[in-house]
Design a protein around this motif. Structure first.
Motif, mmCIF file in Angstrom:
data_model
loop_
_atom_site.group_PDB
_atom_site.id
_atom_site.type_symbol
_atom_site.label_atom_id
_atom_site.label_comp_id
_atom_site.label_asym_id
_atom_site.label_seq_id
_atom_site.Cartn_x
_atom_site.Cartn_y
_atom_site.Cartn_z
ATOM 1 N N PHE A 135 -7.928 0.851 3.429
ATOM 2 C CA PHE A 135 -7.988 1.966 3.225
ATOM 3 C C PHE A 135 -8.231 2.360 1.656
ATOM 4 N N GLY A 136 -7.771 1.345 0.847
ATOM 5 C CA GLY A 136 -7.886 1.666 -0.490
ATOM 6 C C GLY A 136 -6.629 2.147 -1.133
ATOM 7 N N ILE A 137 -6.436 1.998 -2.354
ATOM 8 C CA ILE A 137 -5.258 2.434 -2.999
ATOM 9 C C ILE A 137 -4.933 3.835 -2.789
ATOM 10 N N GLY A 138 -5.885 4.532 -2.598
ATOM 11 C CA GLY A 138 -5.897 6.220 -2.677
ATOM 12 C C GLY A 138 -5.279 6.818 -1.196
ATOM 13 N N ARG A 139 -5.279 5.905 -0.125
ATOM 14 C CA ARG A 139 -5.069 6.428 1.029
ATOM 15 C C ARG A 139 -3.783 5.544 1.608
ATOM 16 N N SER B 243 -9.094 -5.959 12.896
ATOM 17 C CA SER B 243 -10.285 -5.406 13.040
ATOM 18 C C SER B 243 -10.133 -3.964 13.333
ATOM 19 N N GLN B 244 -9.001 -3.667 14.154
ATOM 20 C CA GLN B 244 -8.824 -2.111 14.622
ATOM 21 C C GLN B 244 -8.349 -1.149 13.041
ATOM 22 N N ILE B 245 -7.602 -1.898 12.276
ATOM 23 C CA ILE B 245 -7.218 -1.275 10.998
ATOM 24 C C ILE B 245 -8.645 -1.077 10.143
ATOM 25 N N SER B 246 -9.432 -1.907 10.122
ATOM 26 C CA SER B 246 -10.678 -1.890 9.347
ATOM 27 C C SER B 246 -11.513 -0.737 9.986
ATOM 28 N N GLU B 247 -11.380 -0.645 11.398
ATOM 29 C CA GLU B 247 -12.107 0.541 12.074
ATOM 30 C C GLU B 247 -11.426 1.834 11.843
ATOM 31 N N LEU B 248 -10.207 2.125 11.948
ATOM 32 C CA LEU B 248 -9.533 3.069 11.603
ATOM 33 C C LEU B 248 -9.804 3.642 10.177
ATOM 34 N N SER B 249 -9.854 2.659 9.260
ATOM 35 C CA SER B 249 -9.802 3.061 7.757
ATOM 36 C C SER B 249 -11.212 3.768 7.724
ATOM 37 N N GLN B 250 -12.124 3.677 8.338
ATOM 38 C CA GLN B 250 -13.539 4.053 8.159
ATOM 39 C C GLN B 250 -13.560 5.760 8.371
ATOM 40 N N LEU B 251 -12.574 6.236 9.020
ATOM 41 C CA LEU B 251 -12.346 7.737 9.003
ATOM 42 C C LEU B 251 -11.654 8.126 7.865
ATOM 43 N N ASN B 252 -12.160 8.971 7.374
ATOM 44 C CA ASN B 252 -11.715 9.427 5.840
ATOM 45 C C ASN B 252 -10.619 10.544 6.174
ATOM 46 N N ASN B 253 -10.499 10.956 7.306
ATOM 47 C CA ASN B 253 -9.170 11.759 7.629
ATOM 48 C C ASN B 253 -7.997 10.953 7.809
ATOM 49 N N VAL B 254 -8.088 9.635 7.855
ATOM 50 C CA VAL B 254 -6.615 8.677 8.334
ATOM 51 C C VAL B 254 -6.342 8.115 7.029
ATOM 52 N N TRP B 255 -5.003 8.229 6.821
ATOM 53 C CA TRP B 255 -4.268 7.511 5.746
ATOM 54 C C TRP B 255 -3.377 6.537 6.539
#
Length: 205
Positions: A149-153, A106-118
Motif C-alpha cells: 500500500f505504501g506508507i501513505g495508505r 497475493s490478495q493484499i497485493s491485488e487489493l492495494s492496486q486499487l487506489n481507493n483502498v487503504w
C-alpha cells in the motif's frame, strides 16, 4: 471521528439511515461487519454493492472487516465501488497463528492496486498465537502491507477493546513501534497520525 454501523445490504433503502448519520458532525464513515456472516458472497449481493456505492453520495468511507476467506470477495466489492473510499481493517486477518502468507499475500497485493483502498494496521495479535505471539511473528505481515500500500495508505488502528484478548492497549502501541523501527520518524508520523486525518477527513485542531 466516528465510523458507524449501516445496513448497506438494504441497497437504496439504506438512504434514510445515511441521511440521519449525515447529521452527526463527527460521522466520517460506516462499517457493516462482514466477518460474522456465513453466507458465501454476502458482500457481493447486488443490494449490498448498491448500498456501498451510495456512500459516495454522502462522502462516507467504508471500513472492510472480513475474514481471510472473504478477502477475495472484498477485492471485488472495492472494484465495484470506485467512487467510495475503503479501508481494510486488521490487514485482512491473515493466518499469523499458522505463519501462512498465502493466499493473503497475493490478495493484499491485488487489493492495494486499487487506489481507493487503504489498510489499517490493527488486530494482528488476535489472529496470532493467542498469548504466545511475538513481535517477530507479525513482522512479515506488517512489512508486506506497507510494501503493497505504501506508507501513505497505511494507518494505525487500536482494535480496542477486542485487542485486550491478546494484549494490552499500550502493549499493542509499543508493538507497532517495534514493527516500524526500521522506518523513519516521518513515516511513523504518517502511520500513527497523519494518514488517519487524511483518510477520514479529521479536524487538525
Amino acid at each position: 471521528g466516528i465510523v458507524a454501523h449501516a445496513a448497506v445490504e438494504l441497497g437504496d433503502k439504506v438512504r434514510p439511515h445515511l441521511v440521519e448519520l449525515s447529521r452527526i458532525p463527527l460521522l466520517r464513515g460506516v462499517r457493516r461487519l462482514i466477518q460474522s456472516e456465513q453466507t458465501k458472497g454476502f458482500c457481493l449481493q447486488p443490494s449490498f454493492i448498491t448500498g456501498v456505492q451510495i456512500l459516495a453520495d454522502y462522502d462516507f468511507s467504508f471500513d472492510i472487516c472480513v475474514r481471510l476467506d472473504q478477502l477475495a470477495e472484498a477485492i471485488l466489492l472495492a472494484r465495484a465501488c470506485p467512487k467510495v473510499k475503503f479501508i481494510l481493517d486488521h490487514c485482512g486477518n491473515p493466518d499469523i497463528a499458522n505463519k501462512k502468507l498465502e493466499p493473503w499475500s497475493s490478495q493484499i497485493s491485488e487489493l492495494s492496486q486499487l487506489n481507493n483502498v487503504w489498510c489499517k494496521l490493527s488486530g494482528l495479535t488476535t489472529v496470532a498465537n493467542e498469548k504466545k505471539w511475538k513481535t517477530e511473528d507479525l513482522f512479515p505481515y506488517t512489512e508486506h502491507v506497507i510494501k503493497s500500500f505504501g506508507i501513505g495508505r497505511v494507518l494505525f488502528g487500536g482494535d480496542w477493546p477486542v485487542a485486550l484478548k491478546t494484549s494490552g492497549y499500550k502493549q499493542w502501541i509499543n508493538t507497532v513501534h517495534s514493527l516500524l523501527a526500521n522506518h523513519s520518524v516521518a513515516d511513523r508520523q504518517k502511520i500513527f497520525h497523519d494518514n488517519a486525518i487524511i483518510f477520514y477527513g479529521l479536524p487538525t485542531n
